[in-house]
Design a protein around this motif. Structure first.
Motif, PDB file in Angstrom:
ATOM      1  N   ALA A 145      30.159 -30.043   8.862  1.00  0.00           N
ATOM      2  CA  ALA A 145      30.510 -28.856   8.078  1.00  0.00           C
ATOM      3  C   ALA A 145      31.308 -27.899   8.948  1.00  0.00           C
ATOM      4  N   LEU A 183      28.818 -36.425  -2.087  1.00  0.00           N
ATOM      5  CA  LEU A 183      28.645 -35.615  -3.290  1.00  0.00           C
ATOM      6  C   LEU A 183      29.949 -35.138  -3.914  1.00  0.00           C
ATOM      7  N   SER A 194      35.470 -28.176   5.354  1.00  0.00           N
ATOM      8  CA  SER A 194      34.191 -28.663   4.820  1.00  0.00           C
ATOM      9  C   SER A 194      33.131 -27.579   4.810  1.00  0.00           C
ATOM     10  N   GLU A 195      32.212 -27.730   3.859  1.00  0.00           N
ATOM     11  CA  GLU A 195      31.070 -26.839   3.744  1.00  0.00           C
ATOM     12  C   GLU A 195      29.811 -27.688   3.657  1.00  0.00           C
ATOM     13  N   ALA A 196      28.722 -27.184   4.188  1.00  0.00           N
ATOM     14  CA  ALA A 196      27.477 -27.956   4.300  1.00  0.00           C
ATOM     15  C   ALA A 196      27.019 -28.556   2.979  1.00  0.00           C
ATOM     16  N   GLN A 197      27.179 -27.828   1.880  1.00  0.00           N
ATOM     17  CA  GLN A 197      26.689 -28.318   0.592  1.00  0.00           C
ATOM     18  C   GLN A 197      27.654 -29.285  -0.094  1.00  0.00           C
ATOM     19  N   PHE A 198      28.841 -29.483   0.472  1.00  0.00           N
ATOM     20  CA  PHE A 198      29.846 -30.373  -0.131  1.00  0.00           C
ATOM     21  C   PHE A 198      30.077 -31.596   0.753  1.00  0.00           C
ATOM     22  N   THR A 199      29.053 -32.401   0.906  1.00  0.00           N
ATOM     23  CA  THR A 199      29.134 -33.588   1.748  1.00  0.00           C
ATOM     24  C   THR A 199      29.975 -34.679   1.078  1.00  0.00           C
TER      25      THR A 199
END
Length: 133
Positions: free
Chosen positions: A34, A67, A59-64
Motif C-alpha cells: 500500500a 479485490l 495503492s491503498e490498503a483497502q484496495f488490494t
C-alpha cells in the motif's frame, strides 16, 4: 560477473519477460504494498498469485489486487481453453467465444467474447457469456 551486473540483468529480464516466463519466476517480483505508485504493466506478487497493473494508480490498503480487478489483472498459467484443459476463471478476466473455463469445479463454455474484463463469476453469467458443460 559482478553482483551489481547480475542484479541489473535480473531487473531488466523481470521487466521484459512475457507473462508466461514471469509466472515461472514470480519469486523475483516484489510484493504488492500500500502507498506505492504503480504504472501500467507493473507486476507484483500478492498472496500466491502474480498480478499485472491495468491502470496507473497509487495503492491503498483497502484496495488490494485480489479485490480491485479494474486496477489489477491476475496472470494465469497458460491453458489451451479446451474441454480437457479449461482455463481457470478469475473474476477479472476477458473471455473468448469457444474457449472453456473452469470455476468451482464446474466447466463453462464461453458463448461470446466479452471484450472487457468480467467482474463476476461464470455461474452468474450463464446464458449471457457462458453455458454449463
Amino acid at each position: 560477473m559482478r553482483y551489481e551486473d547480475l542484479v541489473a540483468f535480473i531487473k531488466q529480464a523481470r521487466e521484459t519477460a512475457t507473462d508466461e516466463v514471469a509466472l515461472k519466476a514470480k519469486e523475483l517480483y516484489q510484493e504488492w504494498v500500500a502507498g506505492a505508485t504503480y504504472k501500467v504493466g507493473d507486476r507484483r506478487r500478492f498472496g500466491d498469485k502474480l498480478y499485472k497493473c491495468r491502470q496507473e494508480h497509487t495503492s491503498e490498503a483497502q484496495f488490494t489486487p485480489d479485490l480491485i480487478p479494474a486496477l489489477w489483472e491476475v496472470i494465469n498459467e497458460t491453458h489451451t481453453g479446451t474441454l480437457e484443459d479449461p482455463i481457470p476463471y478469475d473474476p477479472n478476466m476477458v473471455v473468448f467465444e469457444g474457449l472453456y473455463y473452469s470455476h468451482n469445479e464446474v466447466i463453462y463454455k464461453c458463448i461470446r467474447d466479452s471484450g472487457n474484463p468480467l467482474y463476476t463469476t461464470p455461474d452468474t453469467l450463464v446464458g449471457n457469456y457462458f453455458e454449463v458443460v
